[in-house]
Design a protein around this motif. Structure first.
Motif, short mmCIF file in Angstrom:
data_model
loop_
_atom_site.label_atom_id
_atom_site.label_comp_id
_atom_site.label_asym_id
_atom_site.label_seq_id
_atom_site.Cartn_x
_atom_site.Cartn_y
_atom_site.Cartn_z
N PHE A 34 0.86 -1.18 0.00
CA PHE A 34 0.00 0.00 0.00
C PHE A 34 0.90 1.23 0.00
CE2 PHE A 34 -2.57 -3.30 1.81
CZ PHE A 34 -3.86 -3.04 1.36
N LYS A 35 0.64 2.16 -0.91
CA LYS A 35 1.46 3.37 -0.96
C LYS A 35 0.57 4.59 -0.84
CE LYS A 35 5.51 2.12 -3.72
NZ LYS A 35 6.01 2.07 -5.11
N GLN A 36 0.68 5.27 0.27
CA GLN A 36 -0.04 6.54 0.47
C GLN A 36 -1.53 6.40 0.17
OE1 GLN A 36 1.42 9.82 1.46
NE2 GLN A 36 2.65 8.16 2.32
N VAL A 37 -2.13 5.32 0.64
CA VAL A 37 -3.53 5.05 0.31
C VAL A 37 -4.46 5.81 1.25
CG1 VAL A 37 -5.30 3.26 0.31
CG2 VAL A 37 -3.08 2.81 -0.71
N SER A 38 -5.47 6.48 0.68
CA SER A 38 -6.49 7.15 1.49
C SER A 38 -7.87 6.69 1.07
CB SER A 38 -6.40 8.66 1.32
OG SER A 38 -5.14 9.12 1.74
N LYS A 39 -8.76 6.62 2.05
CA LYS A 39 -10.14 6.27 1.74
C LYS A 39 -11.05 7.02 2.71
CE LYS A 39 -13.62 4.15 -0.05
NZ LYS A 39 -13.98 4.30 -1.47
N ASN A 40 -12.06 7.63 2.14
CA ASN A 40 -13.00 8.42 2.93
C ASN A 40 -14.40 7.97 2.56
OD1 ASN A 40 -14.58 10.37 4.07
ND2 ASN A 40 -13.21 12.06 3.53
N TYR A 41 -15.17 7.52 3.54
CA TYR A 41 -16.54 7.09 3.25
C TYR A 41 -17.53 8.25 3.39
CZ TYR A 41 -15.26 2.16 3.14
OH TYR A 41 -14.72 0.95 2.81
N GLY A 42 -17.00 9.45 3.58
CA GLY A 42 -17.89 10.60 3.72
C GLY A 42 -17.99 11.06 5.16
N SER A 43 -17.71 10.15 6.08
CA SER A 43 -17.78 10.55 7.49
C SER A 43 -16.37 10.62 8.08
CB SER A 43 -18.63 9.56 8.26
OG SER A 43 -18.19 8.25 7.99
N GLY A 44 -15.44 11.10 7.27
CA GLY A 44 -14.05 11.19 7.73
C GLY A 44 -13.21 10.09 7.12
N TYR A 45 -11.90 10.23 7.23
CA TYR A 45 -10.99 9.27 6.63
C TYR A 45 -10.94 7.97 7.41
CZ TYR A 45 -9.23 12.45 3.14
OH TYR A 45 -9.12 13.26 2.06
N VAL A 46 -11.12 6.87 6.68
CA VAL A 46 -10.91 5.56 7.30
C VAL A 46 -9.42 5.24 7.23
CG1 VAL A 46 -11.50 3.12 7.18
CG2 VAL A 46 -13.18 4.83 6.55
N LEU A 47 -8.84 5.58 6.10
CA LEU A 47 -7.39 5.42 5.94
C LEU A 47 -6.86 6.73 5.37
CD1 LEU A 47 -7.31 1.95 4.12
CD2 LEU A 47 -6.67 2.36 6.50
N GLN A 48 -5.71 7.15 5.85
CA GLN A 48 -5.13 8.37 5.29
C GLN A 48 -3.63 8.18 5.12
OE1 GLN A 48 -6.20 11.90 7.41
NE2 GLN A 48 -5.96 13.18 5.61
N ASN A 49 -3.16 8.40 3.89
CA ASN A 49 -1.75 8.24 3.56
C ASN A 49 -1.16 6.98 4.18
OD1 ASN A 49 -2.00 10.72 2.30
ND2 ASN A 49 -1.40 11.83 4.15
N PHE A 50 -1.84 5.88 3.90
CA PHE A 50 -1.49 4.62 4.55
C PHE A 50 -0.42 3.87 3.75
CE2 PHE A 50 -2.07 0.15 5.44
CZ PHE A 50 -2.28 0.13 6.80
N ASP A 51 0.61 3.43 4.45
CA ASP A 51 1.68 2.64 3.82
C ASP A 51 1.79 1.30 4.52
OD1 ASP A 51 2.87 4.45 1.86
OD2 ASP A 51 3.42 5.68 3.60
N LEU A 52 1.94 0.25 3.73
CA LEU A 52 2.16 -1.07 4.34
C LEU A 52 2.74 -2.01 3.28
CD1 LEU A 52 1.70 -3.17 6.68
CD2 LEU A 52 -0.54 -3.62 5.68
N ILE A 53 3.70 -2.82 3.72
CA ILE A 53 4.23 -3.84 2.81
C ILE A 53 3.94 -5.20 3.42
CG2 ILE A 53 6.35 -4.87 1.89
CD1 ILE A 53 7.49 -2.06 1.66
N ILE A 54 3.34 -6.07 2.63
CA ILE A 54 3.05 -7.43 3.09
C ILE A 54 3.98 -8.39 2.36
CG2 ILE A 54 1.30 -9.25 3.09
CD1 ILE A 54 -0.79 -7.00 3.48
N GLN A 55 4.83 -9.07 3.13
CA GLN A 55 5.82 -9.98 2.54
C GLN A 55 5.13 -11.24 2.02
OE1 GLN A 55 8.69 -8.78 2.22
NE2 GLN A 55 8.66 -7.15 3.76
N SER A 56 5.68 -11.82 0.97
CA SER A 56 5.03 -13.00 0.42
C SER A 56 5.36 -14.25 1.23
CB SER A 56 5.40 -13.18 -1.05
OG SER A 56 6.77 -13.40 -1.14
N GLY A 57 4.44 -15.18 1.18
CA GLY A 57 4.63 -16.46 1.86
C GLY A 57 4.37 -16.43 3.35
N LYS A 58 3.83 -15.31 3.85
CA LYS A 58 3.62 -15.18 5.29
C LYS A 58 2.12 -15.12 5.60
CE LYS A 58 7.90 -14.74 6.63
NZ LYS A 58 8.73 -13.58 6.34
N ILE A 59 1.78 -15.47 6.83
CA ILE A 59 0.43 -15.20 7.30
C ILE A 59 0.47 -13.86 8.03
CG2 ILE A 59 -1.48 -15.94 8.78
CD1 ILE A 59 -0.61 -18.80 8.45
N VAL A 60 -0.19 -12.89 7.47
CA VAL A 60 -0.21 -11.56 8.05
C VAL A 60 -1.61 -11.28 8.58
CG1 VAL A 60 0.12 -9.10 7.59
CG2 VAL A 60 1.54 -10.79 6.43
#
Lengths: 216, 253
Positions: free
Chosen positions: B11-37
């Motif tokens: 995830f790179k700088q992901v934002s999501k707003n459902y209208g009642s404020g941001y659920v995610l804002q400038n969200f960054d995350l890396i999920i490594q392969s082969g893992k249970i996250v």
């Protein structure tokens, strides 16, 4: 009693002919109603707000007395088979439309989500999930309509559309019970036969997983 | 920073707003392969939103989501979803299809041959510990909740995706089935080596199954790391509280 059998024997070809006309009228009307109401019912599930308006409008048709509705057809379309089929189709719309709408909307949203999440297109969800699950509810609507249409089609005689109503009205004007029965009994038989046939068809078509339980 | 190659999802700088404020804002995350996250957090923290952005059931307003290095917004959502396994809480098996038809649905959508499907179903049923002869032609309502969700997992594995998304898959099950399925999932992934993104609100579950835990609150990552790391060095009081204070008392003895 002898006279009764003699009359029937004499009228047999007429009974057959009128039964044919009657089946023709009813079958075409029900088919047209299915072709219109099932797709519209499906589309309406995507526009819930519009659905209420459309279903209410269609149910208004149901409130018009049948004899009057056939009467209204005369100034618009004249007399004969065509206006009769249109009137019968109008009556047949509501149950099919309503059952399609209820059946499709009643499909568990989790199944739609699972389908979408697995990469089904909207068409695939409709054909592989929604329609098979809603089918017996839609079929119940069609069965109701088939029965109703066969009964109603007797009135089509008043706008010269033929059918078994011809025999019944003739019997009424002659005050002849035998003649009335010659028209009425085939109508009842038709209703029963069609009902049983459609029930059987639905049973055959229902997948095992949906029988005897109404989960989902 | 790891190379893009090892990242299954990013995830790179992901934002999501459902209208009642941001659920995610400038969200960054890396999920490594082969893992249970496991993605965990209080309700409304954005964990399901995050999950559904991976297979485009939800579109971000801003930022990019990369799956195996490819920006998902440039991919056909239908194709993308067929290449990612998906398991939901309500299980969502199709009641009018047999177990076999349910399991083989994604390969069928992809147009695979009937023969290959039969063999694949058998293999998957064995993998999840259900006898193919006994279960193949049954219907979902004839199975227990735990068995149904095993089928749900098998269905997600059927097209051999490298990533599987699980949205609180075990939370509607009874405690015994839940614990059993958690164990089976760990064992299963030792064999199949998938990237499993697992959303849950149950911290015991997260600690038990995760290689990596992502703890969210109000759309922010509060802490991420292995279960041991979270228990050893909780970032703040929220983490400590969320993990359960008594757990620390236990550890400190």
């Amino acid at each position: 009693m002898d006279q009764f059998w003699n009359t029937i024997q004499a009228d047999w070809p007429l009974i057959l002919e009128k039964t044919g006309e009657h089946i023709n009228l009813s079958l075409i009307s029900v088919l047209i109603a299915c072709v219109i109401a099932i797709p519209v019912g499906i589309v309406l599930t995507a526009y819930k707000r519009l659905a209420n308006t459309v279903i209410t409008t269609v149910s208004v048709i149901q409130t018009i007395p049948s004899l009057a509705l056939f009467g209204f057809m005369i100034p618009i379309l004249g007399i004969g088979t065509k206006p009769a089929i249109i009137a019968l189709t109008l009556y047949a719309l509501l149950p099919i439309l309503q059952n399609t709408y209820v059946g499709i909307s009643g499909v568990n949203p989790a199944l739609i989500e699972a389908g979408t999440g697995m990469g089904m297109t909207r068409w695939q969800i409709l054909w592989m999930v929604q329609l098979p699950i809603a089918r017996s509810i839609i079929m119940a609507g069609v069965r109701l309509v088939a029965v109703q249409t066969i009964s109603l089609a007797t009135i089509a005689t008043y706008i010269a559309a033929g059918g078994l109503g011809d025999i019944i009205t003739r019997g009424i004007s002659m005050i002849n019970t035998t003649t009335i029965l010659e028209g009425a009994v085939p109508v009842s038989l038709l209703v029963i036969i069609v009902n049983v046939l459609l029930l059987g068809l639905n049973r055959v078509l229902t997948p095992k997983g949906l029988r005897q339980h109404t989960k989902n | 920073m790891m190379s893009d190659h090892a990242a299954a999802v990013e995830f790179k700088q992901v934002s999501k707003n459902y209208g009642s404020g941001y659920v995610l804002q400038n969200f960054d995350l890396i999920i490594q392969s082969g893992k249970i996250v496991t993605i965990i957090g209080p309700s409304g923290c954005g964990k399901t939103t995050l999950l559904k952005m991976i297979n485009r059931l939800i579109e971000p307003e801003d930022g990019t989501v990369l799956v195996e290095g490819k920006n998902v917004s440039g991919l056909d959502p239908v194709e993308l979803r067929r290449d990612i396994g998906y398991v939901i809480q309500q299980i969502g098996l199709f009641p009018h299809m047999t177990i076999e038809q349910n399991i083989s649905i994604v390969p069928r959508l992809k147009g695979e041959k009937k023969k290959a499907l039969l063999a694949r179903t058998e293999e998957l049923l064995q993998l999840i510990g259900l006898s193919p002869e006994q279960f193949r032609s049954r219907y979902p309502h004839e199975l227990s909740g735990g068995q149904q969700q095993r089928i749900g997992v098998a269905r997600a594995l059927a097209a051999n995706p490298s990533i599987i998304l699980m949205d609180e898959p075990f939370s509607a099950l009874d405690p015994i089935s839940r614990i059993q399925l958690q164990k089976e999932l760990i064992n299963l992934n030792e064999r199949v080596k998938k990237t499993i993104v697992f959303v849950t609100h149950d911290i015991d579950e997260a600690l038990k199954i995760a290689d990596q835990i992502v703890l969210l609150k109000d759309g922010q990552i509060i802490q991420t790391g292995s279960p041991a790391e979270l228990l050893d060095k909780p970032a703040n009081d929220f983490v400590r509280e969320f993990l359960g204070v008594e757990r620390f008392n236990q550890y400190s003895i």
